[in-house]
Design a protein around this motif. Structure first.
Motif, PDB file in Angstrom:
ATOM      1  N   ALA A 136      54.389  33.503  81.010  1.00  0.00           N
ATOM      2  CA  ALA A 136      53.689  33.930  82.212  1.00  0.00           C
ATOM      3  C   ALA A 136      52.358  33.189  82.309  1.00  0.00           C
ATOM      4  CB  ALA A 136      53.463  35.439  82.171  1.00  0.00           C
ATOM      5  N   MET A 137      51.859  33.058  83.539  1.00  0.00           N
ATOM      6  CA  MET A 137      50.644  32.269  83.778  1.00  0.00           C
ATOM      7  C   MET A 137      49.447  32.672  82.924  1.00  0.00           C
ATOM      8  SD  MET A 137      50.613  31.707  87.889  1.00  0.00           S
ATOM      9  CE  MET A 137      50.682  33.486  88.176  1.00  0.00           C
ATOM     10  N   PRO A 138      49.132  33.971  82.758  1.00  0.00           N
ATOM     11  CA  PRO A 138      47.955  34.313  81.944  1.00  0.00           C
ATOM     12  C   PRO A 138      48.059  33.810  80.510  1.00  0.00           C
ATOM     13  CG  PRO A 138      48.699  36.219  83.194  1.00  0.00           C
ATOM     14  CD  PRO A 138      49.757  35.184  83.336  1.00  0.00           C
ATOM     15  N   VAL A 139      49.268  33.839  79.949  1.00  0.00           N
ATOM     16  CA  VAL A 139      49.456  33.359  78.586  1.00  0.00           C
ATOM     17  C   VAL A 139      49.247  31.852  78.533  1.00  0.00           C
ATOM     18  CG1 VAL A 139      51.039  33.281  76.632  1.00  0.00           C
ATOM     19  CG2 VAL A 139      51.054  35.257  78.169  1.00  0.00           C
ATOM     20  N   GLN A 140      49.805  31.129  79.495  1.00  0.00           N
ATOM     21  CA  GLN A 140      49.579  29.675  79.558  1.00  0.00           C
ATOM     22  C   GLN A 140      48.094  29.350  79.624  1.00  0.00           C
ATOM     23  OE1 GLN A 140      51.861  27.312  82.398  1.00  0.00           O
ATOM     24  NE2 GLN A 140      53.125  29.100  82.817  1.00  0.00           N
ATOM     25  N   ALA A 141      47.367  30.082  80.457  1.00  0.00           N
ATOM     26  CA  ALA A 141      45.969  29.741  80.721  1.00  0.00           C
ATOM     27  C   ALA A 141      45.057  30.059  79.547  1.00  0.00           C
ATOM     28  CB  ALA A 141      45.491  30.476  81.973  1.00  0.00           C
ATOM     29  N   PHE A 142      45.264  31.200  78.891  1.00  0.00           N
ATOM     30  CA  PHE A 142      44.264  31.691  77.957  1.00  0.00           C
ATOM     31  C   PHE A 142      44.665  31.606  76.489  1.00  0.00           C
ATOM     32  CE2 PHE A 142      43.510  34.482  81.817  1.00  0.00           C
ATOM     33  CZ  PHE A 142      42.536  33.648  82.331  1.00  0.00           C
ATOM     34  N   TYR A 143      45.928  31.362  76.199  1.00  0.00           N
ATOM     35  CA  TYR A 143      46.321  31.267  74.794  1.00  0.00           C
ATOM     36  C   TYR A 143      45.666  30.051  74.145  1.00  0.00           C
ATOM     37  CZ  TYR A 143      49.230  30.872  70.639  1.00  0.00           C
ATOM     38  OH  TYR A 143      49.663  30.767  69.351  1.00  0.00           O
ATOM     39  N   ALA A 144      45.073  30.241  72.981  1.00  0.00           N
ATOM     40  CA  ALA A 144      44.320  29.165  72.327  1.00  0.00           C
ATOM     41  C   ALA A 144      45.210  28.175  71.598  1.00  0.00           C
ATOM     42  CB  ALA A 144      43.311  29.762  71.347  1.00  0.00           C
ATOM     43  N   GLY A 145      46.466  28.534  71.349  1.00  0.00           N
ATOM     44  CA  GLY A 145      47.352  27.632  70.629  1.00  0.00           C
ATOM     45  C   GLY A 145      47.240  27.815  69.128  1.00  0.00           C
ATOM     46  N   ARG A 146      47.633  26.795  68.414  1.00  0.00           N
ATOM     47  CA  ARG A 146      47.595  26.835  66.945  1.00  0.00           C
ATOM     48  C   ARG A 146      46.300  26.231  66.430  1.00  0.00           C
ATOM     49  NH1 ARG A 146      53.006  26.249  68.350  1.00  0.00           N
ATOM     50  NH2 ARG A 146      54.510  27.359  67.029  1.00  0.00           N
ATOM     51  N   ARG A 147      45.882  26.710  65.253  1.00  0.00           N
ATOM     52  CA  ARG A 147      44.689  26.203  64.598  1.00  0.00           C
ATOM     53  C   ARG A 147      44.936  26.154  63.090  1.00  0.00           C
ATOM     54  NH1 ARG A 147      43.638  25.585  69.273  1.00  0.00           N
ATOM     55  NH2 ARG A 147      41.685  26.029  70.386  1.00  0.00           N
ATOM     56  N   THR A 148      44.129  25.374  62.412  1.00  0.00           N
ATOM     57  CA  THR A 148      44.198  25.280  60.956  1.00  0.00           C
ATOM     58  C   THR A 148      43.242  26.298  60.344  1.00  0.00           C
ATOM     59  OG1 THR A 148      44.652  22.916  61.123  1.00  0.00           O
ATOM     60  CG2 THR A 148      43.934  23.744  58.977  1.00  0.00           C
ATOM     61  N   GLY A 284      37.845  34.222  83.469  1.00  0.00           N
ATOM     62  CA  GLY A 284      39.150  34.229  84.109  1.00  0.00           C
ATOM     63  C   GLY A 284      39.978  35.370  83.557  1.00  0.00           C
ATOM     64  N   ASN A 285      40.900  35.871  84.368  1.00  0.00           N
ATOM     65  CA  ASN A 285      41.722  36.984  83.899  1.00  0.00           C
ATOM     66  C   ASN A 285      43.103  36.927  84.524  1.00  0.00           C
ATOM     67  OD1 ASN A 285      41.910  39.108  86.277  1.00  0.00           O
ATOM     68  ND2 ASN A 285      39.807  38.320  86.268  1.00  0.00           N
ATOM     69  N   GLY A 286      44.049  37.617  83.896  1.00  0.00           N
ATOM     70  CA  GLY A 286      45.400  37.670  84.428  1.00  0.00           C
ATOM     71  C   GLY A 286      46.214  38.725  83.719  1.00  0.00           C
ATOM     72  N   GLN A 287      47.324  39.089  84.343  1.00  0.00           N
ATOM     73  CA  GLN A 287      48.197  40.122  83.788  1.00  0.00           C
ATOM     74  C   GLN A 287      49.652  39.770  84.116  1.00  0.00           C
ATOM     75  OE1 GLN A 287      45.954  41.115  86.437  1.00  0.00           O
ATOM     76  NE2 GLN A 287      44.262  41.145  84.954  1.00  0.00           N
ATOM     77  N   TYR A 288      50.557  40.351  83.360  1.00  0.00           N
ATOM     78  CA  TYR A 288      51.964  40.322  83.737  1.00  0.00           C
ATOM     79  C   TYR A 288      52.632  41.595  83.245  1.00  0.00           C
ATOM     80  CZ  TYR A 288      53.609  39.251  78.982  1.00  0.00           C
ATOM     81  OH  TYR A 288      53.900  39.328  77.637  1.00  0.00           O
ATOM     82  N   VAL A 289      53.723  41.951  83.895  1.00  0.00           N
ATOM     83  CA  VAL A 289      54.575  43.043  83.454  1.00  0.00           C
ATOM     84  C   VAL A 289      56.020  42.610  83.680  1.00  0.00           C
ATOM     85  CG1 VAL A 289      54.448  44.228  85.696  1.00  0.00           C
ATOM     86  CG2 VAL A 289      55.120  45.499  83.649  1.00  0.00           C
ATOM     87  N   MET A 290      56.873  42.874  82.725  1.00  0.00           N
ATOM     88  CA  MET A 290      58.277  42.474  82.830  1.00  0.00           C
ATOM     89  C   MET A 290      59.176  43.623  82.383  1.00  0.00           C
ATOM     90  SD  MET A 290      59.107  40.233  79.421  1.00  0.00           S
ATOM     91  CE  MET A 290      60.741  40.992  79.362  1.00  0.00           C
ATOM     92  N   GLY A 291      60.364  43.645  82.970  1.00  0.00           N
ATOM     93  CA  GLY A 291      61.364  44.624  82.588  1.00  0.00           C
ATOM     94  C   GLY A 291      62.671  43.945  82.262  1.00  0.00           C
ATOM     95  N   SER A 292      63.422  44.526  81.326  1.00  0.00           N
ATOM     96  CA  SER A 292      64.671  43.930  80.861  1.00  0.00           C
ATOM     97  C   SER A 292      65.740  45.014  80.739  1.00  0.00           C
ATOM     98  CB  SER A 292      64.453  43.252  79.495  1.00  0.00           C
ATOM     99  OG  SER A 292      65.678  43.063  78.809  1.00  0.00           O
ATOM    100  N   TRP A 293      66.977  44.643  81.103  1.00  0.00           N
ATOM    101  CA  TRP A 293      68.130  45.521  80.947  1.00  0.00           C
ATOM    102  C   TRP A 293      69.278  44.692  80.392  1.00  0.00           C
ATOM    103  CZ3 TRP A 293      71.525  47.628  85.519  1.00  0.00           C
ATOM    104  CH2 TRP A 293      72.534  48.454  84.997  1.00  0.00           C
ATOM    105  N   VAL A 294      69.725  45.027  79.185  1.00  0.00           N
ATOM    106  CA  VAL A 294      70.857  44.327  78.577  1.00  0.00           C
ATOM    107  C   VAL A 294      72.126  45.026  79.055  1.00  0.00           C
ATOM    108  CG1 VAL A 294      71.902  43.494  76.454  1.00  0.00           C
ATOM    109  CG2 VAL A 294      69.412  43.759  76.581  1.00  0.00           C
ATOM    110  N   LEU A 295      72.834  44.384  79.950  1.00  0.00           N
ATOM    111  CA  LEU A 295      73.970  45.016  80.623  1.00  0.00           C
ATOM    112  C   LEU A 295      75.090  45.369  79.659  1.00  0.00           C
ATOM    113  CD1 LEU A 295      74.204  42.723  83.795  1.00  0.00           C
ATOM    114  CD2 LEU A 295      73.015  44.907  83.560  1.00  0.00           C
ATOM    115  N   THR A 296      75.185  44.613  78.562  1.00  0.00           N
ATOM    116  CA  THR A 296      76.279  44.833  77.610  1.00  0.00           C
ATOM    117  C   THR A 296      75.931  45.869  76.544  1.00  0.00           C
ATOM    118  OG1 THR A 296      75.474  42.804  76.561  1.00  0.00           O
ATOM    119  CG2 THR A 296      77.474  42.635  77.900  1.00  0.00           C
TER     120      THR A 296
END
Length: 386
Positions: A136-148, A284-296
């Motif tokens: 989601a966009m907020p994660v792309q924008a604000f995630y710092a990535g990997r560090r040592t 800067g700020n952002g949010q997301y919400v997601m829902g999932s349904w495993v039909l099987t």
């Protein structure tokens, strides 16, 4: 819209596996030694096809080509070396020690090397286990990535605590500076197919300037931006631009996961503030919400503070449908980075524990500096992982 021959071939090649999908899960990728040490190969290959409305160019390409190896002895240590040959990027390179094997009691796990920083629930999830094709966009924008650096994690049935100290550049030679981060997760309910996860993560980054090969000094900068949740375009509809001179970057994230049988909900709220020399702070700020349904009927997996792929219980695999809403606001102070909100519908077919097919439809809506754009994107992926 036309599916590329390469992606169609991958889909057709996988179809015979339906006849014996359950037996196909037993791949000989590990070797065990007499003392309990286990050496394993690991990999993740994903091929994507993106179709864009308007003037954005359609694309198909290998999205991920990740390969590596792990060495571990249960209860003592584990180590990983992992590289993405598609993007020429180091992923995880670390050694993790379990305290009980060395001091006689469990006071947590200590990891040394190159690793993910903890602010961003979706980002700390394995790339092979993404419910949607892209963050989601907020994660792309604000995630710092990997560090040592070094981090510590203590997990108990009702909570998880994590703290890390990172310094220097990353393994690509970028992001000079230091960072400190903490994450706390409360799990009052944690059982198979029944999870409640509530968390808070904070970090402070102290970027520093650097000199290039011509001995030219570059000021410390920070930048927040995001693709429209499609991986095969360099287009960013919202972008703060390079913000100079960045003194500190403070990140904060609230995260939640609820899993009950085949249903689940996941959400994050992320914010980052840049302290700039001689200019007002920028947030800067952002949010997301997601829902999932495993039909099987299966459930999303959960372990150590993050979710994992659905494991099929039937020979024909498992099918999941999803929806996500995300928003990102990069307008603040003297910066007109833009605002965007996206709706995404998705479907996943977990053919076996090693093969997954994904389809996403994204309807984006972005405004920046008086320009309003509303692209629509359809994307599919064939993925093999082990």
């Amino acid at each position: 819209m036309r599916m590329t021959p390469t992606l169609l071939a991958l889909s057709l090649a996988a179809s015979p596996l339906l006849a014996n999908a359950a037996g196909f899960d037993n791949w000989p990728t590990k070797v065990s030694f007499a003392d309990g040490t286990e050496l394993a190969a690991t990999g993740n290959i994903a091929y994507d096809w993106n179709n864009f409305s308007g003037d954005i160019e359609n694309a198909d390409a290998v999205r991920r080509k990740e390969f590596g190896a792990t060495l571990k002895k249960k209860g003592v240590y584990d180590a990983m070396v992992y590289y993405d040959f598609q993007s020429d990027t180091w992923l995880d390179v670390y050694l993790r020690l379990e305290s009980k094997a060395f001091v006689g009691q469990d006071i947590g796990k200590f990891r040394f090397g190159y690793m993910k920083t903890p602010v961003g629930l979706d980002a700390v999830t394995s790339s092979r286990a993404g419910s949607f094709m892209e963050f989601a966009m907020p994660v792309q924008a604000f995630y710092a990535g990997r560090r040592t650096g070094v981090d510590w994690m203590l997990e108990r049935p009702a909570y998880l605590l994590q703290a890390g100290l990172y310094g220097g550049k990353d393994l690509q030679g970028d992001n000079p500076g230091t960072m400190q981060a903490v994450r706390a997760v409360w799990t009052p309910v944690k059982a198979e197919a029944n999870v409640l996860h509530l968390g808070l993560a904070l970090s402070q980054e102290n970027p520093r300037g650097w000199r290039d090969g011509r001995d030219v000094h570059h000021e410390a900068t920070a930048r927040f931006r995001a693709r429209p949740e499609a991986g095969l375009t360099d287009l960013r509809l919202v972008d703060s631009g390079a913000l100079v001179t960045a003194d500190k970057v403070n990140r904060a994230g609230l995260e939640g996961i609820f899993i009950r049988g085949p249903f689940s909900v996941q959400a994050e709220a992320l914010q980052a503030t840049i302290t700039r020399e001689g200019k007002p702070d920028y947030t800067g700020n952002g949010q997301y919400v997601m829902g999932s349904w495993v039909l099987t009927g299966e459930s999303r997996g959960y372990s150590s503070g993050s979710v994992s792929n659905v494991k099929p219980a039937r020979d024909y695999g498992a099918v999941e449908v999803l929806a996500r809403y995300s928003r990102l606001d990069l307008d603040d102070a003297d910066v007109l980075g833009g605002r965007e909100h996206n709706w995404t519908l998705g479907a996943n077919w977990y053919l076996t524990s090693h093969f997954k097919f994904q389809a996403n439809y994204i309807k984006a809506d972005a405004s920046r500096r008086g320009v309003h754009t509303k692209p629509e994107i359809f994307e599919v992926r064939a993925q093999m992982h082990f």
